[in-house]
Design an enzyme around this catalytic site. Structure first.
Site, PDB file in Angstrom:
ATOM      1  N   LYS A 217       0.842  -1.199   0.000  1.00  0.00           N
ATOM      2  CA  LYS A 217       0.000   0.000   0.000  1.00  0.00           C
ATOM      3  C   LYS A 217       0.881   1.254   0.000  1.00  0.00           C
ATOM      4  O   LYS A 217       1.887   1.314   0.700  1.00  0.00           O
ATOM      5  CB  LYS A 217      -0.894  -0.048   1.247  1.00  0.00           C
ATOM      6  CG  LYS A 217      -1.997   0.991   1.292  1.00  0.00           C
ATOM      7  CD  LYS A 217      -2.875   0.751   2.521  1.00  0.00           C
ATOM      8  CE  LYS A 217      -3.984   1.778   2.626  1.00  0.00           C
ATOM      9  NZ  LYS A 217      -4.833   1.531   3.818  1.00  0.00           N
TER      10      LYS A 217
ATOM     11  N   MET B 251      -7.021   9.005   3.480  1.00  0.00           N
ATOM     12  CA  MET B 251      -6.860   7.622   3.963  1.00  0.00           C
ATOM     13  C   MET B 251      -8.071   7.141   4.762  1.00  0.00           C
ATOM     14  O   MET B 251      -8.003   6.094   5.404  1.00  0.00           O
ATOM     15  CB  MET B 251      -5.606   7.498   4.831  1.00  0.00           C
ATOM     16  CG  MET B 251      -4.309   7.803   4.126  1.00  0.00           C
ATOM     17  SD  MET B 251      -3.828   6.515   2.982  1.00  0.00           S
ATOM     18  CE  MET B 251      -3.528   5.196   4.125  1.00  0.00           C
TER      19      MET B 251
ATOM     20  N   SER C  59      -9.427   1.653   3.048  1.00  0.00           N
ATOM     21  CA  SER C  59      -8.546   2.447   2.198  1.00  0.00           C
ATOM     22  C   SER C  59      -7.510   1.612   1.451  1.00  0.00           C
ATOM     23  O   SER C  59      -6.749   2.142   0.652  1.00  0.00           O
ATOM     24  CB  SER C  59      -7.824   3.503   3.049  1.00  0.00           C
ATOM     25  OG  SER C  59      -7.038   2.882   4.061  1.00  0.00           O
TER      26      SER C  59
ATOM     27  N   VAL D 296      -7.754   1.193  10.213  1.00  0.00           N
ATOM     28  CA  VAL D 296      -8.119   1.973  11.393  1.00  0.00           C
ATOM     29  C   VAL D 296      -9.636   2.031  11.565  1.00  0.00           C
ATOM     30  O   VAL D 296     -10.132   2.512  12.572  1.00  0.00           O
ATOM     31  CB  VAL D 296      -7.511   3.394  11.332  1.00  0.00           C
ATOM     32  CG1 VAL D 296      -8.235   4.255  10.300  1.00  0.00           C
ATOM     33  CG2 VAL D 296      -7.511   4.072  12.701  1.00  0.00           C
ATOM     34  N   GLY D 297     -10.361   1.521  10.573  1.00  0.00           N
ATOM     35  CA  GLY D 297     -11.819   1.508  10.663  1.00  0.00           C
ATOM     36  C   GLY D 297     -12.458   0.456   9.770  1.00  0.00           C
ATOM     37  O   GLY D 297     -13.672   0.390   9.649  1.00  0.00           O
ATOM     38  N   GLY D 298     -11.599  -0.349   9.122  1.00  0.00           N
ATOM     39  CA  GLY D 298     -12.085  -1.378   8.211  1.00  0.00           C
ATOM     40  C   GLY D 298     -11.282  -1.454   6.933  1.00  0.00           C
ATOM     41  O   GLY D 298     -11.660  -2.141   5.983  1.00  0.00           O
ATOM     42  N   SER D 299     -10.141  -0.780   6.892  1.00  0.00           N
ATOM     43  CA  SER D 299      -9.434  -0.548   5.634  1.00  0.00           C
ATOM     44  C   SER D 299      -8.739  -1.756   5.035  1.00  0.00           C
ATOM     45  O   SER D 299      -8.335  -1.717   3.878  1.00  0.00           O
ATOM     46  CB  SER D 299      -8.411   0.577   5.817  1.00  0.00           C
ATOM     47  OG  SER D 299      -9.065   1.803   6.007  1.00  0.00           O
TER      48      SER D 299
END
EC number: 3.5.1.4
Length: 545
Positions: free
Chosen positions: A137, A186, A212, A233-236
């Site tokens: 990434k 991001m 992301s 950090v939230g589902g990336s």
């Protein structure tokens, strides 16, 4: 990450053109010819590599990572041939899904040549990942390469060294062959930026690949990589894995190296961002985690937890207890998600695995805490980074920062309050988990399958576990079938957000899209969730196969 360099003022469109030109030139320098992509692409491109690639490149790049490392270690395949095949397929994937920021052909082939020479001379591989191509990434720093983290104003930021995780993987014998797209800020469950445009889903270009780490998701689904590094950090990691029908793991924080990659400041722990793998196989995830943790990265990065990789064995004196979260009490998932949960739980019961109904516990409170902690500066830094170049705000950037009522500049006291709320919620959820005595939790990855572009605005099926710092592994289960997946419009909506989600259901457009699920464990249960999923797949097979 190096300090922000002075931004060179010029129209943001010019910088975007430079970025895309740099990517295109990196592909053009590949000595192995890349098959031309049709000027008009069909909606579904997932099978096009089978139609366009020659047989050697196709057969090599179709191998799973565990099979590749075995063939590379014994010399059946050369690192040069493997790298060439994946470079070619990655370049093709870019033409079909817009998933790359650059191809690293020269350094990959040079590295592969060195590995081949080492194997020939010493009759043994360099390490456990000898010759395995790994995609990365874009915000993970490579010495001498740009690190934009999705902002036009970061175009001039050059990484001073390789990120720690890359150093560990290099020592293990990996070959880094390409870098993948990320979104502006991001912080999208979509991958779109003003630098590179939109990364699309190979199963349906009208749908998002997720974010992301959506460049990784699309690339791996297309076979341009079999193992890649994302962040979450939230589902990336989990969103792209589910959207694109591949495997992904969000580990517990501070188990994998965190030095040398963009997005958050070192030591910032309001919500821990983690790096983790996406792969074409479950074994690829396990291999990635074990190789890195076996290298004891905490010896040079003290923030990491000095916890070796442990072998997990399922209980022999009792059945496994798997909890099932059918919905979070706020948004009921679309029909194919519920069907996948039903399919899998029926199989679990048929194979003597105990299934426990697991009720949601205040998941709406979790989002309030989390979204307050995402931007304790009120989004000022992101706004400044966007303003520096004059690039426009993209819709999902506006949604998460400008339209989010929880985004406020926090005083020290207010930040302390939200930290206390976070810790209180974590304790309360631990007691909730204890009450049900489960080994792991099966749940949705999102409120639907891969959504249409700019509509991914419900994070809580993944972000819940970021707040708790629970590891979660995503795996493919089935595909949407418009003839089977019917919506029951008679049921009462759970909330206004549930009503909004119902409006997004489109059986015609979603037909054929992958359906993934998530297996979650408690903090530091990384080995356990992978081991339980492996046990399940050994018992019932891979439903998505």
């Amino acid at each position: 990450m190096p300090p922000l360099q002075q931004f060179t003022h010029q129209p943001w469109q010019d910088i975007a053109n430079k970025a895309q030109d740099h990517r295109d030139k990196s592909i053009a320098r590949l000595h192995h010819a890349v098959p031309p992509v049709p000027s008009t692409l069909p909606k579904v491109v997932i099978t096009m590599p089978q139609q366009l690639l020659d047989e050697p490149a196709l057969s090599i790049s179709s191998l799973l990572p565990q099979d590749l490392v075995a063939s590379l270690a014994n010399g059946q395949l050369s690192a040069t041939d493997v790298s060439a095949a994946f470079l070619q397929r990655a370049a093709l994937a870019q033409g079909l899904t817009n998933c790359l920021t650059e191809l690293l052909s020269e350094r990959a082939l040079q590295r592969a040549k060195e590995l081949d020479q080492y194997l020939e001379k010493h009759k043994r591989p360099v390490g456990p990942l000898h010759g395995l191509p790994i995609s990365v990434k874009e915000h993970i720093g490579f010495e001498g390469l740009r690190c934009t983290t999705g902002y036009v104003s970061h175009w001039d930021i050059i990484s001073k060294e390789n990120a720690h995780i890359l150093q560990v993987l290099h020592e293990a014998g990996a070959v880094f062959h390409c870098r993948t797209t990320v979104p502006q800020t991001m912080m999208h469950l979509e991958t779109d930026s003003n630098l590179y445009g939109v990364t699309v889903n190979p199963y349906n270009r009208n749908l998002t690949s997720g974010g992301s780490s959506g460049g990784e998701g699309a690339l791996i689904a297309m076979g341009g990589s079999c193992l890649g590094i994302g962040s979450d950090v939230g589902g990336s990691i989990r969103s792209p894995a589910a959207n694109c029908g591949v495997y992904g793991l969000k580990p517990t924080a501070f188990r994998l190296p965190t030095d040398g990659w963009g997005y958050m400041m070192a030591g910032a722990d309001s919500v821990e961002t983690v790096l983790g793998p996406l792969s074409t196989s479950l074994e690829g995830l396990k291999m990635f985690m074990k190789v890195i943790i076996d290298a004891e990265p905490w010896l040079t990065e003290p923030a990491l937890i000095p916890m070796p990789w442990r072998t997990y064995a399922v209980p022999q004196d009792r059945p496994l207890r798997i909890g099932v979260l059918w919905h979070d009490g706020i948004v009921r998932p679309h029909p194919p998600i519920t069907r996948a949960l039903t399919l899998l739980t029926d199989e679990l019961k048929a194979h003597d695995i105990e299934v426990v109904e697991f009720p949601p516990h205040l998941h709406d409170e979790a989002w309030a805490i989390l979204s307050s902690l995402y931007y304790p500066d009120g989004g000022e830094a992101d706004a400044e980074d966007i303003a520096k170049s004059g690039e426009p705000w993209l819709p999902l950037s506006e949604w998460i920062i400008k339209d989010n009522p929880c985004v406020k500049k926090l005083s020290v006291g207010e930040l302390a309050y939200w930290y206390e709320e976070r810790e209180a919620y974590r304790k309360e959820y631990a007691l909730h988990w204890n009450k049900h005595k489960i080994d792991a939790l099966l749940c949705p990855v999102g409120p639907g399958v891969a959504p249409k572009h700019n509509t991914a605005k419900y994070w809580s099926y993944t972000s819940q576990w970021n707040l708790l710092d629970y590891p979660g592994v995503v795996f493919p289960v089935c595909k949407v079938d418009k003839e089977v997946d019917k919506w029951d419009h008679n049921g009462k909506a759970l909330s206004g957000l549930d009503e909004d989600n119902r409006k997004l259901w489109d059986p015609e457009e979603f037909h054929g899209a992958p359906v993934g699920l998530q297996l979650v464990g408690r903090r530091f249960d990384d080995e356990k969730v992978l081991g339980i999923l492996e046990h399940i797949q050994d018992r019932i097979g891979n439903l998505a196969a």
